[in-house]
Write an enzyme that holds these catalytic residues in place. Structure first.
Site, PDB file in Angstrom:
ATOM      1  N   ASN A   1       0.753  -1.169   0.084  1.00 35.94           N
ATOM      2  CA  ASN A   1      -0.055  -0.084   0.092  1.00 35.94           C
ATOM      3  C   ASN A   1       0.725   1.462   0.199  1.00 35.94           C
ATOM      4  O   ASN A   1       0.323   2.347  -0.400  1.00 35.94           O
ATOM      5  CB  ASN A   1      -0.898   0.122   1.284  1.00 35.94           C
ATOM      6  CG  ASN A   1      -1.548   1.341   1.428  1.00 35.94           C
ATOM      7  OD1 ASN A   1      -2.414   1.805   0.838  1.00 35.94           O
ATOM      8  ND2 ASN A   1      -1.084   2.118   2.438  1.00 35.94           N
TER       9      ASN A   1
ATOM     10  N   TYR B   1       3.660   9.561 -10.767  1.00 33.80           N
ATOM     11  CA  TYR B   1       2.695   8.741 -10.072  1.00 33.80           C
ATOM     12  C   TYR B   1       1.828   7.773 -11.005  1.00 33.80           C
ATOM     13  O   TYR B   1       1.764   6.590 -10.795  1.00 33.80           O
ATOM     14  CB  TYR B   1       1.725   9.628  -9.428  1.00 33.80           C
ATOM     15  CG  TYR B   1       0.728   8.833  -8.302  1.00 33.80           C
ATOM     16  CD1 TYR B   1       1.213   8.680  -7.168  1.00 33.80           C
ATOM     17  CD2 TYR B   1      -0.713   8.715  -8.927  1.00 33.80           C
ATOM     18  CE1 TYR B   1       0.349   7.990  -6.145  1.00 33.80           C
ATOM     19  CE2 TYR B   1      -1.467   8.242  -7.988  1.00 33.80           C
ATOM     20  CZ  TYR B   1      -0.973   7.844  -6.553  1.00 33.80           C
ATOM     21  OH  TYR B   1      -1.862   7.022  -5.742  1.00 33.80           O
TER      22      TYR B   1
ATOM     23  N   SER C   1      -3.953   2.846  -8.422  1.00 33.78           N
ATOM     24  CA  SER C   1      -4.881   3.965  -8.663  1.00 33.78           C
ATOM     25  C   SER C   1      -5.404   4.229  -9.924  1.00 33.78           C
ATOM     26  O   SER C   1      -4.711   3.613 -10.930  1.00 33.78           O
ATOM     27  CB  SER C   1      -3.823   5.384  -8.494  1.00 33.78           C
ATOM     28  OG  SER C   1      -4.390   6.382  -8.707  1.00 33.78           O
TER      29      SER C   1
END
Length: 254
Positions: free
Chosen positions: A89, A164, A152
Site C-alpha cells: 500500500n 505517479y 490508482s
C-alpha cells in the site's frame, strides 16, 4: 482465505488506506505487521488496536530501501511466524507538470529527483516487498499466499502526475506478471485501484484542484478508506480471484 487466518504485512500502515486495512484485518481476528516511515503514526495504530480481537505489531519501514525491506521481513517473521499475505500500500505523491512555462516565458521542468522518488517508493518499493515476501513464503512452503497491490485509477494518465501514473501503471503490469509467475507456488496476486480517497495524501492537492476533480466524479464525492478496504476484503476472501485489478473510483476515469 479467511480473514482470521491471515498473517499480513501492510505497508504504509501509519495512516490512510493502509491504516484502515490494518485495523479492519485485526478487527476480524487477523495478525498484522504494519510498516511505515512514520513511527508516531505506527505507535498510535498499535495503541488503537489494543482492544481488537487480532493483533497489530509495528515496525519502521522505508520500502524504497532494499536492506530495510529485508530487515523488515526478517523482523516480521520473528514476531508472527511466516506471513501469508502482503498488502503493498505504501505510496507518495510528488506532482508536477513535465514542462511548463511561466508568464515571463521561463520553462520549468519536472525535476529528476521528483520523478525518481515516486518511482522508488511506489513501484520499486512494491517490487522489493513482493520479492522478499514471495521468497520467504516459497522457501517455507507457505500456501496459499496472497499479494494485494494498491494501485490508482490515475494509472491511465493524469496531467501533473507523470511520475505517479507511471508508477501505478507499472504496478498493475507487475500485478498480472507476478500472478502468472507465482501461481505454481500457490500464490494469488491482485490489485485495487482507488479513485480519490479521503487520506492525508490529498493534503498535497490544492483545494481548487480537489474540487474540480470531485466534481468530475459521477457519485460527486471522494471515497472513504473503508470503501477501499471492502475491495481488499473481497480479494482476500475470494480464492478464485487473481491477476486482475478492481477499480473503486465512483465511476471516475482520470
Amino acid at each position: 482465505m479467511k480473514l482470521e487466518d491471515t498473517k499480513s504485512l501492510v505497508t504504509g500502515a501509519a495512516s490512510g488506506i493502509g491504516r484502515c486495512i490494518a485495523l479492519e484485518l485485526a478487527s476480524a481476528g487477523a495478525t498484522v505487521v504494519g510498516g511505515d516511515v512514520d513511527m508516531e503514526g505506527l505507535k498510535s495504530l498499535e495503541l488503537e488496536a489494543k482492544e481488537l480481537p487480532g493483533k497489530i505489531y509495528v515496525l519502521q519501514l522505508d520500502v524504497a530501501n532494499e536492506s530495510n525491506v529485508k530487515e523488515f521481513i526478517f523482523a516480521a517473521c520473528e514476531k508472527i511466524g511466516y506471513p501469508n499475505t502482503l498488502i503493498n500500500n505504501a505510496g507518495i505523491l510528488r506532482d508536477g507538470l513535465l514542462v511548463t512555462q511561466d508568464e515571463d516565458g521561463w520553462l520549468r521542468k519536472l525535476p529528476t529527483a521528483q520523478w525518481k522518488r515516486v518511482i522508488d517508493v511506489n513501484l520499486t518499493g512494491a517490487f522489493f516487498m513482493a520479492r522478499e515476501f514471495a521468497a520467504v513464503a516459497i522457501e517455507q512452503n507457505v500456501s496459499p499466499a496472497l499479494i494485494v497491490n494498491i494501485s490508482s485509477v490515475t494509472r491511465s494518465g493524469n496531467p501533473g502526475q507523470s511520475n505517479y501514473s507511471a508508477s501505478k501503471a507499472g504496478l498493475d503490469a507487475d500485478t498480472r506478471t507476478w500472478a502468472l509467475e507465482l501461481a505454481p507456488f500457490g500464490f494469488r496476486v491482485a490489485g485495487v485501484a482507488p479513485g480519490l480517497t479521503n487520506t492525508p495524501i490529498l493534503s498535497r492537492v490544492s483545494p481548487t484542484a480537489l474540487a474540480d476533480m470531485t466534481g468530475s466524479i459521477p457519485l460527486k464525492r471522494i471515497a472513504e478508506p473503508y470503501e477501499i478496504w471492502q475491495a481488499v476484503r473481497f480479494i482476500i476472501e475470494c480464492d478464485y480471484f487473481t491477476a486482475s485489478v478492481i477499480d473503486v473510483d465512483g465511476g471516475a476515469r482520470f
